[in-house]
Write a protein that holds these residues in place. Sequence first.
Motif, PDB file in Angstrom:
ATOM      1  N   LYS A  91       0.824  -1.216   0.000  1.00  0.00           N
ATOM      2  CA  LYS A  91       0.000   0.000   0.000  1.00  0.00           C
ATOM      3  C   LYS A  91       0.855   1.261   0.000  1.00  0.00           C
ATOM      4  N   PHE A  92       2.139   1.104   0.377  1.00  0.00           N
ATOM      5  CA  PHE A  92       3.042   2.251   0.417  1.00  0.00           C
ATOM      6  C   PHE A  92       4.365   1.855  -0.234  1.00  0.00           C
ATOM      7  N   CYS A  93       5.057   2.842  -0.746  1.00  0.00           N
ATOM      8  CA  CYS A  93       6.350   2.602  -1.385  1.00  0.00           C
ATOM      9  C   CYS A  93       7.373   2.194  -0.336  1.00  0.00           C
ATOM     10  N   TRP A  94       8.158   1.185  -0.671  1.00  0.00           N
ATOM     11  CA  TRP A  94       9.165   0.703   0.269  1.00  0.00           C
ATOM     12  C   TRP A  94      10.322   1.679   0.436  1.00  0.00           C
ATOM     13  N   LYS A  95      10.474   2.651  -0.505  1.00  0.00           N
ATOM     14  CA  LYS A  95      11.600   3.575  -0.463  1.00  0.00           C
ATOM     15  C   LYS A  95      11.237   4.922   0.144  1.00  0.00           C
ATOM     16  N   CYS A  96      10.142   5.526  -0.362  1.00  0.00           N
ATOM     17  CA  CYS A  96       9.792   6.867   0.115  1.00  0.00           C
ATOM     18  C   CYS A  96       8.587   6.887   1.043  1.00  0.00           C
ATOM     19  N   GLY A  97       7.834   5.802   1.079  1.00  0.00           N
ATOM     20  CA  GLY A  97       6.692   5.719   1.975  1.00  0.00           C
ATOM     21  C   GLY A  97       5.426   6.352   1.449  1.00  0.00           C
ATOM     22  N   LYS A  98       5.426   6.816   0.188  1.00  0.00           N
ATOM     23  CA  LYS A  98       4.230   7.419  -0.393  1.00  0.00           C
ATOM     24  C   LYS A  98       3.205   6.336  -0.736  1.00  0.00           C
ATOM     25  N   PRO A  99       1.910   6.698  -0.763  1.00  0.00           N
ATOM     26  CA  PRO A  99       0.883   5.715  -1.132  1.00  0.00           C
ATOM     27  C   PRO A  99       1.105   5.204  -2.549  1.00  0.00           C
ATOM     28  N   MET A 100       0.819   3.893  -2.731  1.00  0.00           N
ATOM     29  CA  MET A 100       1.008   3.250  -4.025  1.00  0.00           C
ATOM     30  C   MET A 100      -0.308   3.196  -4.769  1.00  0.00           C
ATOM     31  N   VAL A 101      -0.204   3.283  -6.090  1.00  0.00           N
ATOM     32  CA  VAL A 101      -1.356   3.129  -6.973  1.00  0.00           C
ATOM     33  C   VAL A 101      -1.387   1.685  -7.447  1.00  0.00           C
ATOM     34  N   LYS A 102      -2.517   0.994  -7.246  1.00  0.00           N
ATOM     35  CA  LYS A 102      -2.637  -0.407  -7.610  1.00  0.00           C
ATOM     36  C   LYS A 102      -2.417  -0.585  -9.098  1.00  0.00           C
ATOM     37  N   SER A 103      -1.715  -1.681  -9.427  1.00  0.00           N
ATOM     38  CA  SER A 103      -1.480  -2.031 -10.832  1.00  0.00           C
ATOM     39  C   SER A 103      -2.215  -3.311 -11.146  1.00  0.00           C
ATOM     40  N   THR A 104      -2.740  -3.393 -12.322  1.00  0.00           N
ATOM     41  CA  THR A 104      -3.500  -4.588 -12.715  1.00  0.00           C
ATOM     42  C   THR A 104      -2.614  -5.711 -13.189  1.00  0.00           C
ATOM     43  N   SER A 105      -1.384  -5.415 -13.585  1.00  0.00           N
ATOM     44  CA  SER A 105      -0.475  -6.467 -14.052  1.00  0.00           C
ATOM     45  C   SER A 105       0.492  -6.838 -12.951  1.00  0.00           C
ATOM     46  N   SER A 106       0.914  -8.069 -12.945  1.00  0.00           N
ATOM     47  CA  SER A 106       1.860  -8.561 -11.938  1.00  0.00           C
ATOM     48  C   SER A 106       2.782  -9.575 -12.559  1.00  0.00           C
ATOM     49  N   LYS A 107       3.877  -9.841 -11.895  1.00  0.00           N
ATOM     50  CA  LYS A 107       4.855 -10.832 -12.365  1.00  0.00           C
ATOM     51  C   LYS A 107       5.449 -11.548 -11.177  1.00  0.00           C
ATOM     52  N   ARG A 108       6.028 -12.748 -11.428  1.00  0.00           N
ATOM     53  CA  ARG A 108       6.614 -13.573 -10.379  1.00  0.00           C
ATOM     54  C   ARG A 108       8.109 -13.615 -10.610  1.00  0.00           C
ATOM     55  N   ILE A 109       8.887 -13.113  -9.658  1.00  0.00           N
ATOM     56  CA  ILE A 109      10.331 -13.046  -9.836  1.00  0.00           C
ATOM     57  C   ILE A 109      11.007 -13.729  -8.670  1.00  0.00           C
ATOM     58  N   ASN A 110      12.297 -14.073  -8.847  1.00  0.00           N
ATOM     59  CA  ASN A 110      13.093 -14.659  -7.785  1.00  0.00           C
ATOM     60  C   ASN A 110      13.405 -13.623  -6.727  1.00  0.00           C
ATOM     61  N   LYS A 111      13.718 -14.112  -5.527  1.00  0.00           N
ATOM     62  CA  LYS A 111      14.104 -13.212  -4.443  1.00  0.00           C
ATOM     63  C   LYS A 111      15.401 -12.496  -4.793  1.00  0.00           C
TER      64      LYS A 111
END
Length: 359
Positions: A339-359
């Motif tokens: 729900k928030f950016c991991w870097k700046c802490g601003k609210p995130m806008v939901k995205s309809t596309s997603s992907k699965r990546i390695n750690k």
Amino acid sequence: KRDPGYEQESTKTVPRSQLLFGEDGGNAASRLGLTNPDFQSKVAQNPLLGRLPYSMALEDLISNPKLELLGALLVIVSVFVVAIQTLPGLGEAAIALDDIEDIICGFFAIEYGIRWYVNNLRPTYLFQPLAIIDLLSISPLALRAIMMQDEYDVYDLGFGFGMEGGLVPESVDAGPLVLLKLLRILRLQRFLLDFETFREFEMVIGMKPTQIRPYQLQVARVVLSLFTLFIISSGLIYLTEAGRNPDIPDFFSAMYFGLTTLTTVGFGDISPVTPEGRLVVSLSIILGVTIIPVQLGNLAEAFMLDQRQMKSDSDESYIMTSSSICNACGAEPHRIDAKFCWKCGKPMVKSTSSKRINK
């Protein structure tokens, strides 16, 4: 301020002679005539002193997984040989089967002697469960030799339980000696003591280390427990019914009856005729309705645990991420539930596309 060397000094092991006689403990003890001031046994000072000659080499020999696999195969072969020996009209084939039985029993006898020697011939070793099973495995050969030499029948030696008129030495493979030979199936338990032993055994038969999982040990234990129960119950049925029940002339008939008894199917084509046989069948039915469901439940639980472990490993290997970029700082990627950016802490806008990546 704490002394940096305090912890190292406090964790040093102080010899008992120094505690008793001070800093100059060893010399003071020597002046008092004490040649072993720390009161250590010779075996503790040098473990090799407690071993018999060549015991370490023999221990490596009997611990060889390939030799242990050979012992397991001989156990299976022994069960089939015992079953065939109960068939009538074998003729000259009976002599060959006796020779095979003697070779297998001789192998077990040599292995038993080596294991006892490796354990420094300690009498306490003879009372360990696996040692008792090994002794039972070689007892038929000794009993056959005594019977053949003294020309006694099985009944006169007190082994004629369930047999009419006893058994002459030519047929000493029937009855109680059959049961003693079948108890060799318990030798297979040594391969299922722990996961490391089971892992070595699996690698010998050609499995890769990455293919061996803990649930396979539980599966092997369940299968072996059911197979052992089936073989021993069939042996007891043969012991009590052979010679009196015309429907059970050999061990294969006893195995069929034992299977229908343990599974509580009961077709009714074979029934016990002796009081001892009825007792064995009654106990087999009780064990069948109590042990088999529990073992099958353990088997299902082992599969479920393995599936959970695989799912957990998969979840730890991947993270579901969103392709959205933070509008404030442009950082990516983000978790799909962020729900928030991991870097700046601003609210995130939901995205309809997603992907699965390695750690």
